[in-house]
Design a protein around this motif. Sequence first.
Motif, PDB file in Angstrom:
ATOM      1  N   GLN A 142      47.679  45.690  44.633  1.00  9.83           N
ATOM      2  CA  GLN A 142      47.916  44.841  45.808  1.00  9.83           C
ATOM      3  C   GLN A 142      47.371  43.433  45.584  1.00  9.83           C
ATOM      4  O   GLN A 142      47.977  42.447  46.004  1.00  9.83           O
ATOM      5  CB  GLN A 142      47.271  45.468  47.049  1.00  9.83           C
ATOM      6  N   ARG A 143      46.207  43.333  44.910  1.00 13.90           N
ATOM      7  CA  ARG A 143      45.609  42.019  44.644  1.00 13.90           C
ATOM      8  C   ARG A 143      46.379  41.247  43.586  1.00 13.90           C
ATOM      9  O   ARG A 143      46.495  40.015  43.666  1.00 13.90           O
ATOM     10  CB  ARG A 143      44.155  42.196  44.171  1.00 13.90           C
ATOM     11  N   PHE A 144      46.908  41.970  42.600  1.00 16.01           N
ATOM     12  CA  PHE A 144      47.539  41.298  41.461  1.00 16.01           C
ATOM     13  C   PHE A 144      48.940  41.875  41.222  1.00 16.01           C
ATOM     14  O   PHE A 144      49.163  42.612  40.249  1.00 16.01           O
ATOM     15  CB  PHE A 144      46.683  41.475  40.204  1.00 16.01           C
ATOM     16  N   PRO A 145      49.902  41.555  42.067  1.00 17.03           N
ATOM     17  CA  PRO A 145      51.258  42.114  41.911  1.00 17.03           C
ATOM     18  C   PRO A 145      51.881  41.907  40.528  1.00 17.03           C
ATOM     19  O   PRO A 145      52.576  42.803  40.038  1.00 17.03           O
ATOM     20  CB  PRO A 145      52.055  41.385  43.004  1.00 17.03           C
ATOM     21  N   PRO A 146      51.666  40.763  39.853  1.00 21.35           N
ATOM     22  CA  PRO A 146      52.282  40.616  38.525  1.00 21.35           C
ATOM     23  C   PRO A 146      51.776  41.633  37.493  1.00 21.35           C
ATOM     24  O   PRO A 146      52.410  41.811  36.455  1.00 21.35           O
ATOM     25  CB  PRO A 146      51.891  39.181  38.115  1.00 21.35           C
ATOM     26  N   ALA A 148      38.624  45.882  31.291  1.00 22.75           N
ATOM     27  CA  ALA A 148      37.754  46.017  32.464  1.00 22.75           C
ATOM     28  C   ALA A 148      38.284  47.088  33.412  1.00 22.75           C
ATOM     29  O   ALA A 148      37.514  47.902  33.939  1.00 22.75           O
ATOM     30  CB  ALA A 148      37.645  44.681  33.189  1.00 22.75           C
ATOM     31  N   VAL A 149      39.589  47.089  33.626  1.00 28.37           N
ATOM     32  CA  VAL A 149      40.182  48.083  34.537  1.00 28.37           C
ATOM     33  C   VAL A 149      39.997  49.497  33.989  1.00 28.37           C
ATOM     34  O   VAL A 149      39.683  50.437  34.731  1.00 28.37           O
ATOM     35  CB  VAL A 149      41.672  47.780  34.773  1.00 28.37           C
ATOM     36  N   GLN A 196      35.587  42.130  39.507  1.00 24.96           N
ATOM     37  CA  GLN A 196      35.717  40.675  39.600  1.00 24.96           C
ATOM     38  C   GLN A 196      36.374  40.055  38.368  1.00 24.96           C
ATOM     39  O   GLN A 196      36.466  38.837  38.264  1.00 24.96           O
ATOM     40  CB  GLN A 196      34.338  40.047  39.822  1.00 24.96           C
ATOM     41  N   VAL A 197      36.848  40.902  37.462  1.00 26.41           N
ATOM     42  CA  VAL A 197      37.575  40.399  36.298  1.00 26.41           C
ATOM     43  C   VAL A 197      39.031  40.180  36.692  1.00 26.41           C
ATOM     44  O   VAL A 197      39.721  41.122  37.083  1.00 26.41           O
ATOM     45  CB  VAL A 197      37.479  41.374  35.114  1.00 26.41           C
ATOM     46  N   ALA A 198      39.483  38.950  36.602  1.00 31.15           N
ATOM     47  CA  ALA A 198      40.855  38.599  36.967  1.00 31.15           C
ATOM     48  C   ALA A 198      41.791  38.824  35.780  1.00 31.15           C
ATOM     49  O   ALA A 198      41.345  38.974  34.635  1.00 31.15           O
ATOM     50  CB  ALA A 198      40.907  37.140  37.426  1.00 31.15           C
ATOM     51  N   PRO A 199      43.106  38.862  36.020  1.00 33.82           N
ATOM     52  CA  PRO A 199      44.052  39.022  34.912  1.00 33.82           C
ATOM     53  C   PRO A 199      43.814  38.004  33.809  1.00 33.82           C
ATOM     54  O   PRO A 199      43.615  36.823  34.069  1.00 33.82           O
ATOM     55  CB  PRO A 199      45.413  38.821  35.595  1.00 33.82           C
ATOM     56  N   GLY A 200      43.843  38.487  32.598  1.00 33.98           N
ATOM     57  CA  GLY A 200      43.557  37.647  31.440  1.00 33.98           C
ATOM     58  C   GLY A 200      43.172  38.536  30.277  1.00 33.98           C
ATOM     59  O   GLY A 200      43.499  39.738  30.241  1.00 33.98           O
ATOM     60  N   GLU A 201      42.428  37.981  29.349  1.00 34.06           N
ATOM     61  CA  GLU A 201      42.132  38.673  28.098  1.00 34.06           C
ATOM     62  C   GLU A 201      41.355  39.966  28.295  1.00 34.06           C
ATOM     63  O   GLU A 201      41.617  40.970  27.633  1.00 34.06           O
ATOM     64  CB  GLU A 201      41.351  37.725  27.174  1.00 34.06           C
ATOM     65  N   GLU A 202      40.391  39.973  29.222  1.00 32.17           N
ATOM     66  CA  GLU A 202      39.529  41.162  29.382  1.00 32.17           C
ATOM     67  C   GLU A 202      40.003  42.087  30.502  1.00 32.17           C
ATOM     68  O   GLU A 202      39.367  43.108  30.764  1.00 32.17           O
ATOM     69  CB  GLU A 202      38.083  40.731  29.687  1.00 32.17           C
TER      70      GLU A 202
END
Length: 572
Positions: free
Chosen positions: A381-385, A355-356, A345-351
């Motif tokens: 697939q969830r985060f193409p960038p 997390a990945v 549930q950690v979205a793209p950003g600092e962590e």
Amino acid sequence: MHQGKALLCGALLAVISGCASWLPPAPSAATTAEAPAEVAVPVRTLPDDSVYDLLLAEFAIRRQHFDLALERYLHQAEQTRDIGVVSTAARLAQYMNNQQATLEAVALWLQLSPNDVDAHYLAASALAKIRQPLRALPHMITVLDHGGETNFAALAASALTLTDAEQQRFLDELDKLLERHPGELSLKTAKALLLQYRNEEEAALALIRDVLDSDDSNIHALLIETRLLQQLERHDEAVERLRFAVDAYPNHKRLRLQLAQQLMRDDLHQAKAHYTVLTRQHPDDGNLLLGLALINRELGDSDAARQQLDSLKRLATHQSTAHYFLGQLAEQEQSWDSATEHYLQVAPGEEFSAAVKRLTAIADREQGLPTARRHLRELRQRFPPQDVQLTLIESDLLFEHRAYDEGHRLLSDALLRHPREINLLYARSLFSERRQNIDLLEADLRTILSDDPDNATALNALGYSLAILTDRLEEARILVQRALDIRPQDPSIQDSYGWIAYRQGDLELAHTYLERAFKQSQDHEIAAHLGEVLWQLGRQQRAMEVWADGLRDQPDSPLIRETMRRLKAEPQ
């Protein structure tokens, strides 16, 4: 018709002046000494288009559509050249942190009223925020000369990003101003801030204490003083000053926060007490709640930390951060499913990257490589960038598993989507080295160097690879020498240069560079190389000690084990 229009214009001006109530107050409320206490604002007749444009802007503000409001105000500032419209446009741009628009509106404002203190203050502030403090200085000087409230410290903070020569110019200007205005506290504070940054702590401390002698309630000066005490490693004195200040100003956020952060060095329980107060005073500040949670985690109070992180999840701006640290808590308790759920549930950003990596490490260890790779595919697939970032994480995982062919295919596919992407090219070169595909390795690294000739990492990688995979030793030495010229203190480059010297038969030069590298890093590869050179120099006992140090860094190092086996090295 004209009478009704004039009434509408009068009503509109009242609305516009009323709408300024949502804006922050003017940075300097001071007026010139000659200005009357009240200024009558004449009711002007505005063109129909302007009336309705400004009404549109007003309603946009009420609905918080600030971009539209600013666009209309800037347009009408040019059309009407009405100082009320122009100043509102400037303050709206400042409120939106749009420095270019602020400067555009202020330029027009100063055409209409060249000595307006507020206009000059806004110009100085905007220029400081875009890191142009030398251009900002004349505007702030005008504010000072007209008796306005100044903030030279903001300009000094901006000057911290300048070159040494430009900083010196800024300091020289401050000194000239201090000769004219020796009692101006804002100038002294600005100079102290710049001296602090330039590591002239004693001079800065004397100056800022001069400010505090004149104004002991100057919070900004007090914060500078305590930071200087910390830089001088007078921590106890800094804490005492902060305790005194917090007692005097118990609701001042920055003072209490600085005290709490200082206490984290020696007294986590006291730091926790102050963070607790801060979170009660500022319940919507996610950074404070996070700080309290991390202190509780450090103190071993996982339940309290989890409760605070659960609360943090409710703040949209901190959801990912909360899930990341909740994942860490779950890992500490070996609750792998819970940790996985949080990390996902950690979205793209600092962590995100951290997390990945934790997510894939757990999946790899608990369920195997295919599951870890499935997670990474789903995330792509969830985060193409984040395609490149996630591909690199997967390639690292495959490299650890020595799945060199699979990693090579993964990166080759990614390079079709992202041609000439430096990190993908470099990663593929590592797989090419393991597959002993020197042609592709060299092609990828030279592609990087064609775009970035001074890329020390690529120069070193190409030189080292040529040294271990080919007999092109002199070419390898020249490449690594170029890398060493760019980053002379890099132990990995020193290691490469030392190893090439060894392969060229210069044991003493090799020993010099490898010892230098090993002092900085006990990496197992450097240890393997240095140990071999020492062995050949007849210093077998020292070689065994170096290898032992390298094995502490990486106990299963195949490079050290293979080197010892090849040299028939046994403990003496």
